[in-house]
Design a protein around this motif. Sequence first.
Motif, PDB file in Angstrom:
ATOM      1  N   MET A  97       0.513  -1.535  -0.385  1.00  0.00           N
ATOM      2  CA  MET A  97       0.076   0.332  -0.230  1.00  0.00           C
ATOM      3  C   MET A  97       0.449   1.464  -0.216  1.00  0.00           C
ATOM      4  SD  MET A  97      -3.004   0.771   2.372  1.00  0.00           S
ATOM      5  CE  MET A  97      -4.594  -0.517   1.501  1.00  0.00           C
ATOM      6  N   MET A  98       2.064   1.601   1.267  1.00  0.00           N
ATOM      7  CA  MET A  98       3.057   2.371   1.307  1.00  0.00           C
ATOM      8  C   MET A  98       3.647   2.234  -0.477  1.00  0.00           C
ATOM      9  SD  MET A  98       2.758   3.942   4.151  1.00  0.00           S
ATOM     10  CE  MET A  98       4.790   4.499   4.186  1.00  0.00           C
ATOM     11  N   ALA A  99       3.861   1.626  -1.170  1.00  0.00           N
ATOM     12  CA  ALA A  99       4.504   0.972  -3.033  1.00  0.00           C
ATOM     13  C   ALA A  99       3.598   2.030  -3.445  1.00  0.00           C
ATOM     14  CB  ALA A  99       5.161   0.113  -3.343  1.00  0.00           C
ATOM     15  N   ALA A 100       2.796   1.626  -3.419  1.00  0.00           N
ATOM     16  CA  ALA A 100       1.024   1.735  -4.704  1.00  0.00           C
ATOM     17  C   ALA A 100       1.233   3.333  -4.537  1.00  0.00           C
ATOM     18  CB  ALA A 100       0.420   1.462  -4.311  1.00  0.00           C
ATOM     19  N   ALA A 101       1.003   4.241  -3.327  1.00  0.00           N
ATOM     20  CA  ALA A 101       1.132   5.652  -2.685  1.00  0.00           C
ATOM     21  C   ALA A 101       2.307   6.134  -3.010  1.00  0.00           C
ATOM     22  CB  ALA A 101       0.795   5.584  -1.840  1.00  0.00           C
ATOM     23  N   ARG A 102       3.650   5.978  -3.597  1.00  0.00           N
ATOM     24  CA  ARG A 102       4.782   5.875  -3.653  1.00  0.00           C
ATOM     25  C   ARG A 102       4.680   6.390  -5.278  1.00  0.00           C
ATOM     26  NH1 ARG A 102       7.510   4.142   0.863  1.00  0.00           N
ATOM     27  NH2 ARG A 102       7.832   2.839  -0.420  1.00  0.00           N
ATOM     28  N   SER A 103       4.464   5.452  -5.342  1.00  0.00           N
ATOM     29  CA  SER A 103       4.280   5.144  -7.148  1.00  0.00           C
ATOM     30  C   SER A 103       3.594   5.780  -7.803  1.00  0.00           C
ATOM     31  CB  SER A 103       4.605   3.807  -8.113  1.00  0.00           C
ATOM     32  OG  SER A 103       3.020   3.510  -7.392  1.00  0.00           O
ATOM     33  N   SER A 104       2.231   6.832  -7.464  1.00  0.00           N
ATOM     34  CA  SER A 104       1.169   7.479  -7.575  1.00  0.00           C
ATOM     35  C   SER A 104       1.771   8.335  -7.963  1.00  0.00           C
ATOM     36  CB  SER A 104       0.218   8.286  -6.983  1.00  0.00           C
ATOM     37  OG  SER A 104      -0.469   6.631  -6.519  1.00  0.00           O
ATOM     38  N   PHE A 105       3.015   8.647  -8.069  1.00  0.00           N
ATOM     39  CA  PHE A 105       3.710  10.247  -8.743  1.00  0.00           C
ATOM     40  C   PHE A 105       4.065  10.030  -9.703  1.00  0.00           C
ATOM     41  CE2 PHE A 105       6.781  13.717  -8.278  1.00  0.00           C
ATOM     42  CZ  PHE A 105       5.823  14.760  -7.809  1.00  0.00           C
ATOM     43  N   ILE A 106       3.903   8.908 -10.527  1.00  0.00           N
ATOM     44  CA  ILE A 106       4.404   8.527 -12.270  1.00  0.00           C
ATOM     45  C   ILE A 106       3.670   9.614 -12.976  1.00  0.00           C
ATOM     46  CG2 ILE A 106       6.548   6.864 -11.163  1.00  0.00           C
ATOM     47  CD1 ILE A 106       4.029   5.152 -12.297  1.00  0.00           C
ATOM     48  N   TRP A 107       2.223   9.001 -12.133  1.00  0.00           N
ATOM     49  CA  TRP A 107       1.670   9.572 -13.237  1.00  0.00           C
ATOM     50  C   TRP A 107       1.296  11.267 -13.863  1.00  0.00           C
ATOM     51  CZ3 TRP A 107      -0.666   6.622 -15.927  1.00  0.00           C
ATOM     52  CH2 TRP A 107      -0.724   4.526 -16.069  1.00  0.00           C
ATOM     53  N   ARG A 108       1.696  11.911 -12.397  1.00  0.00           N
ATOM     54  CA  ARG A 108       2.215  13.448 -12.650  1.00  0.00           C
ATOM     55  C   ARG A 108       2.731  13.996 -13.926  1.00  0.00           C
ATOM     56  NH1 ARG A 108       0.340  18.057 -10.609  1.00  0.00           N
ATOM     57  NH2 ARG A 108       2.563  19.767 -10.611  1.00  0.00           N
ATOM     58  N   THR A 109       0.949  13.992 -14.542  1.00  0.00           N
ATOM     59  CA  THR A 109       1.630  15.184 -15.713  1.00  0.00           C
ATOM     60  C   THR A 109       0.862  16.687 -15.534  1.00  0.00           C
ATOM     61  OG1 THR A 109      -0.644  14.497 -16.294  1.00  0.00           O
ATOM     62  CG2 THR A 109       0.925  13.020 -17.213  1.00  0.00           C
ATOM     63  N   ILE A 110       1.715  17.677 -16.454  1.00  0.00           N
ATOM     64  CA  ILE A 110       1.710  18.756 -16.315  1.00  0.00           C
ATOM     65  C   ILE A 110       0.819  19.489 -17.906  1.00  0.00           C
ATOM     66  CG2 ILE A 110       2.497  20.077 -14.266  1.00  0.00           C
ATOM     67  CD1 ILE A 110       4.472  20.619 -16.359  1.00  0.00           C
ATOM     68  N   ASP A 111       0.813  18.300 -18.782  1.00  0.00           N
ATOM     69  CA  ASP A 111       0.726  18.993 -20.448  1.00  0.00           C
ATOM     70  C   ASP A 111      -1.051  19.626 -20.750  1.00  0.00           C
ATOM     71  OD1 ASP A 111       0.697  16.332 -20.058  1.00  0.00           O
ATOM     72  OD2 ASP A 111       1.252  15.808 -21.702  1.00  0.00           O
ATOM     73  N   ALA A 112      -1.589  17.957 -19.446  1.00  0.00           N
ATOM     74  CA  ALA A 112      -2.969  17.674 -20.048  1.00  0.00           C
ATOM     75  C   ALA A 112      -3.864  18.644 -19.920  1.00  0.00           C
ATOM     76  CB  ALA A 112      -3.594  16.177 -20.161  1.00  0.00           C
ATOM     77  N   GLU A 113      -5.521  18.872 -19.987  1.00  0.00           N
ATOM     78  CA  GLU A 113      -6.545  19.269 -19.019  1.00  0.00           C
ATOM     79  C   GLU A 113      -6.868  18.519 -18.252  1.00  0.00           C
ATOM     80  OE1 GLU A 113      -9.816  22.501 -19.768  1.00  0.00           O
ATOM     81  OE2 GLU A 113      -8.953  21.225 -21.229  1.00  0.00           O
ATOM     82  N   LEU A 114      -7.474  18.857 -16.968  1.00  0.00           N
ATOM     83  CA  LEU A 114      -7.842  17.728 -16.492  1.00  0.00           C
ATOM     84  C   LEU A 114      -9.394  18.195 -15.868  1.00  0.00           C
ATOM     85  CD1 LEU A 114      -7.521  15.435 -13.777  1.00  0.00           C
ATOM     86  CD2 LEU A 114      -7.953  17.430 -12.172  1.00  0.00           C
ATOM     87  N   ALA A 115     -10.052  17.021 -17.213  1.00  0.00           N
ATOM     88  CA  ALA A 115     -11.679  16.997 -16.674  1.00  0.00           C
ATOM     89  C   ALA A 115     -12.210  16.549 -15.037  1.00  0.00           C
ATOM     90  CB  ALA A 115     -12.207  15.956 -17.717  1.00  0.00           C
ATOM     91  N   GLN A 116     -13.046  17.405 -14.713  1.00  0.00           N
ATOM     92  CA  GLN A 116     -12.908  17.008 -13.385  1.00  0.00           C
ATOM     93  C   GLN A 116     -14.548  16.132 -13.187  1.00  0.00           C
ATOM     94  OE1 GLN A 116     -11.452  18.984 -10.558  1.00  0.00           O
ATOM     95  NE2 GLN A 116     -11.018  20.890 -11.330  1.00  0.00           N
ATOM     96  N   LEU A 117     -14.571  15.181 -11.801  1.00  0.00           N
ATOM     97  CA  LEU A 117     -15.880  14.779 -12.061  1.00  0.00           C
ATOM     98  C   LEU A 117     -16.569  15.314 -11.509  1.00  0.00           C
ATOM     99  CD1 LEU A 117     -16.822  11.937 -11.235  1.00  0.00           C
ATOM    100  CD2 LEU A 117     -16.839  11.841  -9.683  1.00  0.00           C
TER     101      LEU A 117
END
Lengths: 159, 197
Positions: free
Chosen positions: A36-56
């Motif tokens: 669970m710790m590892a999954a939380a840490r590796s979430s950071f690789i999904w950080r992108t700043i190029d695409a617009e975020l479509a909000q729920l």
Amino acid sequence: MSENKTGQPTDDDDDDILLAELRGAVNRIDPVPPEMMAAARSSFIWRTIDAELAQLAHDSVLDDQPALTRGVAAPALLSFESAGLTVEVQTVRDDGGCRLLGQLVPAQAGTVEIRHPGGSTSVAVDDLGRFAADGLPSGPVSLRCRAGDASVDTDWFLT
Amino acid sequence: MSPLDPAVGDLVLAARKGDADAWDALVARFAGRVRAVARSYRLNQADAEDVSQITWLRLVSHLDQIREPERVGAWLVSTASHECLRTLRRAGRHTAADEGWEEGIASADPEVDTGILASERDQALWKAMGMLSAGCQRLLGLLAADPAPTYEEVSIALEMPIGSIGPTRRRCLDHLRVQLARITGASEGSPRRETPT
């Protein structure tokens, strides 16, 4: 930790000590799982700043009246909005994983990359803006939608 | 830990700029709290993992939009609670079920050798927790997260007024003492020490 005027230990001290003991016990018996710790840490690789975020903007699971039947896996309907594109998604759980149906609004052809922590799958969007995928793992998903000039990432959701 | 710990805000700002170490530091500080929220909703292990993961993924995608970086703990707890509720609804359950502490998320068995030595005292505390009301288990389970959550965060997760957390905490710890005394047979039976007058 607090003391009263006479310097005697107080009830609050007793409570703090007992809670600290409990914290230690829980930590030793049932610590946060390393995966669970590892999954939380590796979430950071999904950080992108190029695409617009479509909000729920809408989620049938929490926004609509709950179904009267218990234990039936009703489809979840979600709607994500960005300035130029709305993405509507329906997810249905079955034995083989999760089936996802989607619709881009306004309707137009393009591609959708279905991103999940284990990897990603690309599917085509037809001229009517529709797309579909089967056998997705259950868990977090985000859709990267490309249509015309627009590149939009939906917020993460649980299938 | 202060609810307005400036260091937390600095970590968020650094992560915003792509600092992976700052991100890891945020995870180290808040993973226990996020997990404790999932536990307080009685999610099973697989659902708790999903909730934990989506909470962190949400933070990644919303890093630039967090208005009060120093209060990211409250944001995480709020997001995790929301996803817990959604998970329950999706499964056709509408509230945190009244499964016990040990039947719920806490699949860990204190008798099992996890390589970490749980003392007899630890095991007694664990067992005593299992004998409390669902409400007390939720509150104490959350308060026992390491590092401890703020009252604001507890208030968000359990949808209870901040002002009632203190008195409820006191009452639940008294119940815990009573159960602990039953288990250990020790003289801790008196709910709380008599304050010298």
